[in-house]
Design a protein around this motif. Sequence first.
Motif, PDB file in Angstrom:
ATOM      1  N   TYR A   6       0.819  -1.204   0.000  1.00  0.00           N
ATOM      2  CA  TYR A   6       0.000   0.000   0.000  1.00  0.00           C
ATOM      3  C   TYR A   6       0.855   1.257   0.000  1.00  0.00           C
ATOM      4  N   LYS A   7       0.377   2.265  -0.694  1.00  0.00           N
ATOM      5  CA  LYS A   7       0.966   3.602  -0.634  1.00  0.00           C
ATOM      6  C   LYS A   7       0.238   4.324   0.493  1.00  0.00           C
ATOM      7  N   ASN A  12      -5.829   6.344   5.059  1.00  0.00           N
ATOM      8  CA  ASN A  12      -5.535   6.916   3.743  1.00  0.00           C
ATOM      9  C   ASN A  12      -4.679   6.032   2.847  1.00  0.00           C
ATOM     10  N   LYS A  13      -4.465   4.777   3.233  1.00  0.00           N
ATOM     11  CA  LYS A  13      -3.614   3.942   2.394  1.00  0.00           C
ATOM     12  C   LYS A  13      -4.351   3.494   1.137  1.00  0.00           C
ATOM     13  N   GLU A  14      -3.559   3.312   0.057  1.00  0.00           N
ATOM     14  CA  GLU A  14      -4.088   2.951  -1.257  1.00  0.00           C
ATOM     15  C   GLU A  14      -3.345   1.723  -1.773  1.00  0.00           C
ATOM     16  N   PHE A  15      -4.069   0.698  -2.166  1.00  0.00           N
ATOM     17  CA  PHE A  15      -3.459  -0.520  -2.701  1.00  0.00           C
ATOM     18  C   PHE A  15      -2.756  -0.195  -4.013  1.00  0.00           C
ATOM     19  N   ILE A  16      -1.470  -0.594  -4.146  1.00  0.00           N
ATOM     20  CA  ILE A  16      -0.740  -0.329  -5.394  1.00  0.00           C
ATOM     21  C   ILE A  16      -0.223  -1.592  -6.060  1.00  0.00           C
TER      22      ILE A  16
END
Length: 114
Positions: A6-7, A12-16
């Motif tokens: 995750y970023k 607020n984390k986003e799977f990348i």
Amino acid sequence: MKTDIYKGYGWNKEFIGSCENGTIYSGYGLSQKYVGCYEDNSVYSGYGWNRNFIGNWKDGIVYKGYGWNKIQVGSYTDGCIYSGYGWSKKQIGTYCGPDGATASAALLLLFSNF
């Protein structure tokens, strides 16, 4: 064992991307794309004869380049990924899984435009 990367962190984390069995993927589902691989503490973009050496990891530190030209670009510990090092390090992502390989794969995904 598949590991998600995750970023960011917290809410607020986003799977990348993810990594599994030495392979690094960006995205997920139908949009998942092969972007690199890792083995013997080294990370590569691409695969087969066309793969390019990116850097390596050792003892919680991730390096870009090799030999006398390698520079420290980040670190990892306890599921957290940091850019920089020492007092100036900044958390930029999270991961779950084996430390070195996963964190290095995460740094490849975070610092590259795939």
